[in-house]
Scaffold this motif. Sequence first.
Motif, PDB file in Angstrom:
ATOM      1  N   ALA A   1      -6.893 -37.998 -66.969  1.00  0.00           N
ATOM      2  CA  ALA A   1      -5.587 -38.189 -66.330  1.00  0.00           C
ATOM      3  C   ALA A   1      -5.369 -39.641 -65.928  1.00  0.00           C
ATOM      4  CB  ALA A   1      -5.464 -37.269 -65.107  1.00  0.00           C
ATOM      5  N   THR A   2      -6.379 -40.276 -65.334  1.00  0.00           N
ATOM      6  CA  THR A   2      -6.210 -41.675 -64.921  1.00  0.00           C
ATOM      7  C   THR A   2      -6.203 -42.607 -66.132  1.00  0.00           C
ATOM      8  OG1 THR A   2      -8.579 -41.941 -64.460  1.00  0.00           O
ATOM      9  CG2 THR A   2      -7.152 -41.299 -62.604  1.00  0.00           C
ATOM     10  N   SER A   3      -6.978 -42.275 -67.156  1.00  0.00           N
ATOM     11  CA  SER A   3      -6.967 -43.086 -68.388  1.00  0.00           C
ATOM     12  C   SER A   3      -5.604 -43.022 -69.065  1.00  0.00           C
ATOM     13  CB  SER A   3      -8.042 -42.610 -69.361  1.00  0.00           C
ATOM     14  OG  SER A   3      -9.317 -42.907 -68.873  1.00  0.00           O
ATOM     15  N   ASP A   4      -4.967 -41.863 -69.005  1.00  0.00           N
ATOM     16  CA  ASP A   4      -3.629 -41.725 -69.578  1.00  0.00           C
ATOM     17  C   ASP A   4      -2.654 -42.666 -68.871  1.00  0.00           C
ATOM     18  OD1 ASP A   4      -1.579 -40.409 -71.258  1.00  0.00           O
ATOM     19  OD2 ASP A   4      -0.862 -39.635 -69.335  1.00  0.00           O
ATOM     20  N   VAL A   5      -2.737 -42.743 -67.551  1.00  0.00           N
ATOM     21  CA  VAL A   5      -1.881 -43.663 -66.798  1.00  0.00           C
ATOM     22  C   VAL A   5      -2.165 -45.101 -67.231  1.00  0.00           C
ATOM     23  CG1 VAL A   5      -1.280 -44.542 -64.507  1.00  0.00           C
ATOM     24  CG2 VAL A   5      -1.705 -42.093 -64.822  1.00  0.00           C
ATOM     25  N   ALA A   6      -3.455 -45.448 -67.322  1.00  0.00           N
ATOM     26  CA  ALA A   6      -3.838 -46.811 -67.716  1.00  0.00           C
ATOM     27  C   ALA A   6      -3.321 -47.138 -69.110  1.00  0.00           C
ATOM     28  CB  ALA A   6      -5.354 -46.966 -67.645  1.00  0.00           C
ATOM     29  N   ASP A   7      -3.429 -46.191 -70.039  1.00  0.00           N
ATOM     30  CA  ASP A   7      -2.946 -46.417 -71.402  1.00  0.00           C
ATOM     31  C   ASP A   7      -1.440 -46.663 -71.424  1.00  0.00           C
ATOM     32  OD1 ASP A   7      -5.517 -46.080 -72.336  1.00  0.00           O
ATOM     33  OD2 ASP A   7      -5.191 -44.025 -73.050  1.00  0.00           O
ATOM     34  N   ARG A   8      -0.710 -45.853 -70.686  1.00  0.00           N
ATOM     35  CA  ARG A   8       0.751 -46.008 -70.645  1.00  0.00           C
ATOM     36  C   ARG A   8       1.144 -47.340 -70.007  1.00  0.00           C
ATOM     37  NH1 ARG A   8       3.622 -40.764 -70.907  1.00  0.00           N
ATOM     38  NH2 ARG A   8       2.060 -39.184 -71.328  1.00  0.00           N
ATOM     39  N   ALA A   9       0.456 -47.709 -68.938  1.00  0.00           N
ATOM     40  CA  ALA A   9       0.775 -48.955 -68.229  1.00  0.00           C
ATOM     41  C   ALA A   9       0.377 -50.184 -69.040  1.00  0.00           C
ATOM     42  CB  ALA A   9       0.094 -48.969 -66.865  1.00  0.00           C
ATOM     43  N   SER A  10      -0.646 -50.057 -69.866  1.00  0.00           N
ATOM     44  CA  SER A  10      -1.104 -51.203 -70.662  1.00  0.00           C
ATOM     45  C   SER A  10      -0.046 -51.655 -71.663  1.00  0.00           C
ATOM     46  CB  SER A  10      -2.416 -50.879 -71.375  1.00  0.00           C
ATOM     47  OG  SER A  10      -2.199 -49.963 -72.425  1.00  0.00           O
ATOM     48  N   GLU A  11       0.841 -50.759 -72.044  1.00  0.00           N
ATOM     49  CA  GLU A  11       1.933 -51.123 -72.950  1.00  0.00           C
ATOM     50  C   GLU A  11       2.831 -52.193 -72.329  1.00  0.00           C
ATOM     51  OE1 GLU A  11       4.119 -47.653 -74.235  1.00  0.00           O
ATOM     52  OE2 GLU A  11       2.266 -46.495 -74.448  1.00  0.00           O
ATOM     53  N   TYR A  12       2.799 -52.307 -71.000  1.00  0.00           N
ATOM     54  CA  TYR A  12       3.653 -53.250 -70.279  1.00  0.00           C
ATOM     55  C   TYR A  12       2.831 -54.346 -69.594  1.00  0.00           C
ATOM     56  CZ  TYR A  12       6.799 -49.390 -71.112  1.00  0.00           C
ATOM     57  OH  TYR A  12       7.527 -48.394 -71.722  1.00  0.00           O
ATOM     58  N   ASP A  13       1.564 -54.435 -69.938  1.00  0.00           N
ATOM     59  CA  ASP A  13       0.681 -55.464 -69.375  1.00  0.00           C
ATOM     60  C   ASP A  13       0.561 -55.374 -67.851  1.00  0.00           C
ATOM     61  OD1 ASP A  13      -0.770 -56.950 -71.084  1.00  0.00           O
ATOM     62  OD2 ASP A  13       0.482 -58.745 -70.993  1.00  0.00           O
ATOM     63  N   LEU A  14       0.591 -54.171 -67.339  1.00  0.00           N
ATOM     64  CA  LEU A  14       0.462 -53.981 -65.890  1.00  0.00           C
ATOM     65  C   LEU A  14      -1.008 -53.853 -65.505  1.00  0.00           C
ATOM     66  CD1 LEU A  14       3.296 -51.350 -65.350  1.00  0.00           C
ATOM     67  CD2 LEU A  14       3.363 -53.783 -64.749  1.00  0.00           C
ATOM     68  N   GLU A  15      -1.343 -54.356 -64.337  1.00  0.00           N
ATOM     69  CA  GLU A  15      -2.686 -54.161 -63.798  1.00  0.00           C
ATOM     70  C   GLU A  15      -2.812 -52.711 -63.353  1.00  0.00           C
ATOM     71  OE1 GLU A  15      -5.317 -55.405 -59.892  1.00  0.00           O
ATOM     72  OE2 GLU A  15      -3.566 -56.623 -60.415  1.00  0.00           O
ATOM     73  N   VAL A  16      -3.940 -52.081 -63.696  1.00  0.00           N
ATOM     74  CA  VAL A  16      -4.153 -50.682 -63.336  1.00  0.00           C
ATOM     75  C   VAL A  16      -5.507 -50.533 -62.651  1.00  0.00           C
ATOM     76  CG1 VAL A  16      -4.357 -48.306 -64.166  1.00  0.00           C
ATOM     77  CG2 VAL A  16      -2.800 -49.889 -65.302  1.00  0.00           C
ATOM     78  N   VAL A  17      -5.512 -49.801 -61.550  1.00  0.00           N
ATOM     79  CA  VAL A  17      -6.742 -49.430 -60.853  1.00  0.00           C
ATOM     80  C   VAL A  17      -6.863 -47.918 -60.995  1.00  0.00           C
ATOM     81  CG1 VAL A  17      -7.935 -49.360 -58.632  1.00  0.00           C
ATOM     82  CG2 VAL A  17      -6.457 -51.324 -59.209  1.00  0.00           C
ATOM     83  N   GLU A  18      -7.971 -47.450 -61.572  1.00  0.00           N
ATOM     84  CA  GLU A  18      -8.205 -46.015 -61.713  1.00  0.00           C
ATOM     85  C   GLU A  18      -9.169 -45.553 -60.633  1.00  0.00           C
ATOM     86  OE1 GLU A  18      -8.889 -44.537 -65.805  1.00  0.00           O
ATOM     87  OE2 GLU A  18      -8.639 -46.642 -66.388  1.00  0.00           O
ATOM     88  N   ALA A  19      -8.886 -44.404 -60.019  1.00  0.00           N
ATOM     89  CA  ALA A  19      -9.753 -43.889 -58.962  1.00  0.00           C
ATOM     90  C   ALA A  19      -9.804 -42.373 -59.007  1.00  0.00           C
ATOM     91  CB  ALA A  19      -9.251 -44.350 -57.595  1.00  0.00           C
ATOM     92  N   ILE A  20     -10.967 -41.844 -58.692  1.00  0.00           N
ATOM     93  CA  ILE A  20     -11.154 -40.409 -58.519  1.00  0.00           C
ATOM     94  C   ILE A  20     -11.754 -40.203 -57.137  1.00  0.00           C
ATOM     95  CG2 ILE A  20     -12.358 -38.332 -59.316  1.00  0.00           C
ATOM     96  CD1 ILE A  20     -12.296 -39.520 -62.137  1.00  0.00           C
ATOM     97  N   GLU A  21     -11.107 -39.374 -56.342  1.00  0.00           N
ATOM     98  CA  GLU A  21     -11.580 -39.064 -54.990  1.00  0.00           C
ATOM     99  C   GLU A  21     -11.846 -37.569 -54.902  1.00  0.00           C
ATOM    100  OE1 GLU A  21     -12.210 -41.339 -52.734  1.00  0.00           O
ATOM    101  OE2 GLU A  21     -11.245 -43.066 -53.700  1.00  0.00           O
ATOM    102  N   HIS A  22     -12.617 -37.177 -53.908  1.00  0.00           N
ATOM    103  CA  HIS A  22     -12.947 -35.772 -53.682  1.00  0.00           C
ATOM    104  C   HIS A  22     -12.464 -35.366 -52.299  1.00  0.00           C
ATOM    105  CE1 HIS A  22     -15.656 -35.433 -57.194  1.00  0.00           C
ATOM    106  NE2 HIS A  22     -15.766 -36.738 -56.994  1.00  0.00           N
ATOM    107  N   GLY A  23     -11.756 -34.232 -52.239  1.00  0.00           N
ATOM    108  CA  GLY A  23     -11.288 -33.724 -50.955  1.00  0.00           C
ATOM    109  C   GLY A  23      -9.950 -33.033 -51.111  1.00  0.00           C
ATOM    110  N   LYS A  24      -9.295 -32.800 -49.988  1.00  0.00           N
ATOM    111  CA  LYS A  24      -7.960 -32.201 -50.012  1.00  0.00           C
ATOM    112  C   LYS A  24      -6.995 -33.242 -50.581  1.00  0.00           C
ATOM    113  CE  LYS A  24      -8.189 -28.769 -46.420  1.00  0.00           C
ATOM    114  NZ  LYS A  24      -7.646 -27.632 -47.126  1.00  0.00           N
ATOM    115  N   PRO A  25      -6.231 -32.875 -51.595  1.00  0.00           N
ATOM    116  CA  PRO A  25      -5.392 -33.869 -52.269  1.00  0.00           C
ATOM    117  C   PRO A  25      -4.471 -34.673 -51.349  1.00  0.00           C
ATOM    118  CG  PRO A  25      -5.540 -31.919 -53.620  1.00  0.00           C
ATOM    119  CD  PRO A  25      -6.218 -31.596 -52.308  1.00  0.00           C
TER     120      PRO A  25
END
Length: 152
Positions: free
Chosen positions: A77-101
């Motif tokens: 899911a986060t890689s998909d966001v990064a891939d989409r954002a890379s089309e526009y040369d945007l900086e992307v930070v991917e994170a996975i957290e654990h807990g109540k959303p």
Amino acid sequence: MLDEIMYDHILVPTDGSNPATAAVEEGIELARQNDAAIHALYVVEPIPLGQFSAGPGPASSEWGDVVEEQRNEGDAATSDVADRASEYDLEVVEAIEHGKPHVQIIEYANEHDIDAIVMGTHGRSGANRLVLGSVTENVVRKSEVPVLTVRE
């Protein structure tokens, strides 16, 4: 005269669902307009331990499999966001957290100086809510930063 609002860091929580994908597109557009960084966040919600034994054996390996599957979903899911954002040369930070959303989304926003949160009105479990998904509703109510909700 009002100062122009600038967003430098935009948080896009995602669970990989269709409503989340619509929010990703909106978040990317907002980031493009502001030359902002996108923070793609996936939250792994804990599963009640009563469903799995904690000791050695088949049940504990099942528990490990479930956690690994959730992490893989988060990576996708986060890689998909990064891939989409890379089309526009945007900086992307991917994170996975654990807990109540909703708790993790708000904590992440506070800890990373997020200027805006963009999220879908419903996620995977949103069918039981008429207006907003329960996670989105809690974030809207408790967030100190603006929250843009996006319908599928």
